[in-house]
Motif scaffolding. Structure first.
Motif, PDB file in Angstrom:
ATOM      1  N   SER A 177       0.824  -0.861  -0.004  1.00 53.42           N
ATOM      2  CA  SER A 177      -0.049   0.160  -0.222  1.00 53.42           C
ATOM      3  C   SER A 177       0.973   1.242  -0.412  1.00 53.42           C
ATOM      4  O   SER A 177       1.428   2.329   1.236  1.00 53.42           O
ATOM      5  N   LEU A 178       1.492   1.814  -1.026  1.00 58.99           N
ATOM      6  CA  LEU A 178       1.883   2.162  -1.198  1.00 58.99           C
ATOM      7  C   LEU A 178       1.140   3.668  -1.069  1.00 58.99           C
ATOM      8  O   LEU A 178       0.118   4.493  -1.902  1.00 58.99           O
ATOM      9  N   PRO A 179       1.736   5.338  -0.247  1.00 62.71           N
ATOM     10  CA  PRO A 179       0.978   6.096   0.311  1.00 62.71           C
ATOM     11  C   PRO A 179       1.703   7.284  -1.152  1.00 62.71           C
ATOM     12  O   PRO A 179       1.935   8.357  -0.774  1.00 62.71           O
ATOM     13  N   ALA A 180       1.288   6.996  -2.666  1.00 68.55           N
ATOM     14  CA  ALA A 180       1.654   7.885  -3.453  1.00 68.55           C
ATOM     15  C   ALA A 180       0.609   7.787  -4.653  1.00 68.55           C
ATOM     16  O   ALA A 180      -0.443   6.881  -4.819  1.00 68.55           O
ATOM     17  N   ALA A 181       0.066   8.973  -5.041  1.00 70.62           N
ATOM     18  CA  ALA A 181      -0.939   8.936  -6.112  1.00 70.62           C
ATOM     19  C   ALA A 181      -0.771   8.006  -7.306  1.00 70.62           C
ATOM     20  O   ALA A 181       0.897   7.563  -8.073  1.00 70.62           O
ATOM     21  N   ASP A 182      -1.488   8.156  -8.280  1.00 72.42           N
ATOM     22  CA  ASP A 182      -1.561   7.205  -9.319  1.00 72.42           C
ATOM     23  C   ASP A 182      -0.679   8.091  -9.779  1.00 72.42           C
ATOM     24  O   ASP A 182      -1.006   9.839 -10.670  1.00 72.42           O
ATOM     25  N   GLY A 183       0.073   7.355 -10.603  1.00 68.96           N
ATOM     26  CA  GLY A 183       1.184   7.846 -11.818  1.00 68.96           C
ATOM     27  C   GLY A 183       2.520   9.329 -11.666  1.00 68.96           C
ATOM     28  O   GLY A 183       2.060  10.290 -11.954  1.00 68.96           O
ATOM     29  N   SER A 184       2.388   9.358 -10.115  1.00 71.09           N
ATOM     30  CA  SER A 184       3.052  10.822  -9.209  1.00 71.09           C
ATOM     31  C   SER A 184       4.384  10.216  -9.294  1.00 71.09           C
ATOM     32  O   SER A 184       5.305  11.199  -8.719  1.00 71.09           O
ATOM     33  N   VAL A 185       4.995   9.212  -9.433  1.00 74.68           N
ATOM     34  CA  VAL A 185       6.220   8.342  -9.075  1.00 74.68           C
ATOM     35  C   VAL A 185       7.255   8.424 -10.114  1.00 74.68           C
ATOM     36  O   VAL A 185       7.102   7.744 -11.229  1.00 74.68           O
ATOM     37  N   ASP A 186       8.112   9.300 -10.415  1.00 73.23           N
ATOM     38  CA  ASP A 186       9.756   8.768 -12.041  1.00 73.23           C
ATOM     39  C   ASP A 186      10.020   7.151 -10.967  1.00 73.23           C
ATOM     40  O   ASP A 186      10.267   6.562 -12.224  1.00 73.23           O
ATOM     41  N   VAL A 187      10.824   6.929  -9.888  1.00 76.90           N
ATOM     42  CA  VAL A 187      11.434   5.944  -9.362  1.00 76.90           C
ATOM     43  C   VAL A 187      10.959   5.078  -8.523  1.00 76.90           C
ATOM     44  O   VAL A 187      10.477   5.613  -7.557  1.00 76.90           O
ATOM     45  N   VAL A 188      10.775   3.453  -8.830  1.00 76.21           N
ATOM     46  CA  VAL A 188      10.226   2.852  -7.378  1.00 76.21           C
ATOM     47  C   VAL A 188      11.474   1.804  -6.924  1.00 76.21           C
ATOM     48  O   VAL A 188      11.953   1.663  -8.585  1.00 76.21           O
ATOM     49  N   VAL A 189      11.987   1.955  -6.226  1.00 78.62           N
ATOM     50  CA  VAL A 189      13.745   1.023  -5.665  1.00 78.62           C
ATOM     51  C   VAL A 189      13.493  -0.133  -4.844  1.00 78.62           C
ATOM     52  O   VAL A 189      12.585   0.493  -3.818  1.00 78.62           O
ATOM     53  N   SER A 190      13.553  -1.041  -5.176  1.00 75.75           N
ATOM     54  CA  SER A 190      13.391  -2.464  -4.074  1.00 75.75           C
ATOM     55  C   SER A 190      14.805  -2.683  -4.016  1.00 75.75           C
ATOM     56  O   SER A 190      15.532  -3.621  -5.507  1.00 75.75           O
TER      57      SER A 190
END
Length: 213
Positions: free
Chosen positions: A96-109
């Motif tokens: 459950s990521l606390p970010a809006a749809d289409g709002s993030v440039d990069v996700v890091v795992s």
């Protein structure tokens, strides 16, 4: 405290001790290479003790780092104060990521997708928050390409998962990323022995892109 939460808390304390030893054996360089392409707004899942934080490049404007384990999160908060880019650390999970749809440039795992309960659900959530053309940067240990070793990992996974914070050493994470709808750009596969005496386990390091359309 429920048994499952006790196991996770104990693993967090264990990982806080052994993680820096892994970094010294080469994991730190893997993490540095992991985030080289990071830019703009970043969400990092399972940030642990903040091992990636020193390596974020100046192209990154902000990082939201999520870590559910309280021991690791406290260490990450201290590390964020020394980081070269603005990093906010908070309690949270990849489901459950606390970010809006289409709002993030990069996700890091970084060594996280092995341990989430439902990898497909987590990858779907990443896809939701990434903007078109956004990147998933991943560093994960994965199922062996050798048939006999892979079969051994299948047998060992139920016990290991209970002992190691939900870790599943037999997941084909690259295939999972592609199946979720992300386009694999680069996938480097290599063996890595995380601690002295440990076997070289298959790892992947790479990037996947969300469709621009």
């Amino acid at each position: 405290m429920p048994e499952a939460n006790q196991r996770k808390s104990s693993f967090g304390q264990y990982f806080a001790r052994v993680g820096p030893r892994m970094d010294a054996r080469g994991a730190a360089d893997h993490r540095r290479r992991l985030v080289e392409a990071a830019h703009g707004t970043v969400v990092e899942i399972g940030a642990g003790y903040g091992a990636t934080f020193p390596f974020y490049p100046s192209a990154v404007t902000s990082v939201l780092a999520l870590e559910p384990d309280p021991t690791l999160r406290a260490l990450a908060l201290a590390e964020a104060n020394r980081a070269p880019v603005p990093i906010t650390v908070q309690d949270g999970t990849a489901e459950s990521l606390p970010a809006a749809d289409g709002s993030v440039d990069v996700v890091v795992s970084s060594l996280v997708l092995c341990s989430v309960a439902d990898q497909t659900a987590v990858l779907t959530e990443m896809l939701r928050v990434l903007r078109p053309g956004g990147l998933l940067l991943f560093y994960e240990h994965v199922r062996s390409a050798h048939r006999v070793l892979a079969a051994a990992e299948d047998l060992f996974t139920p016990l290991w998962s209970r002992l190691a914070g939900g870790c599943h050493p037999n997941r084909d994470t690259a295939a999972g990323i592609a199946a979720a709808g992300l386009t694999l750009q680069t996938v480097e596969r290599f063996g890595f022995s995380a601690l002295p005496g440990n076997p070289r386990v298959a790892h992947i390091l790479g990037a996947a892109e969300k469709s621009r359309t």
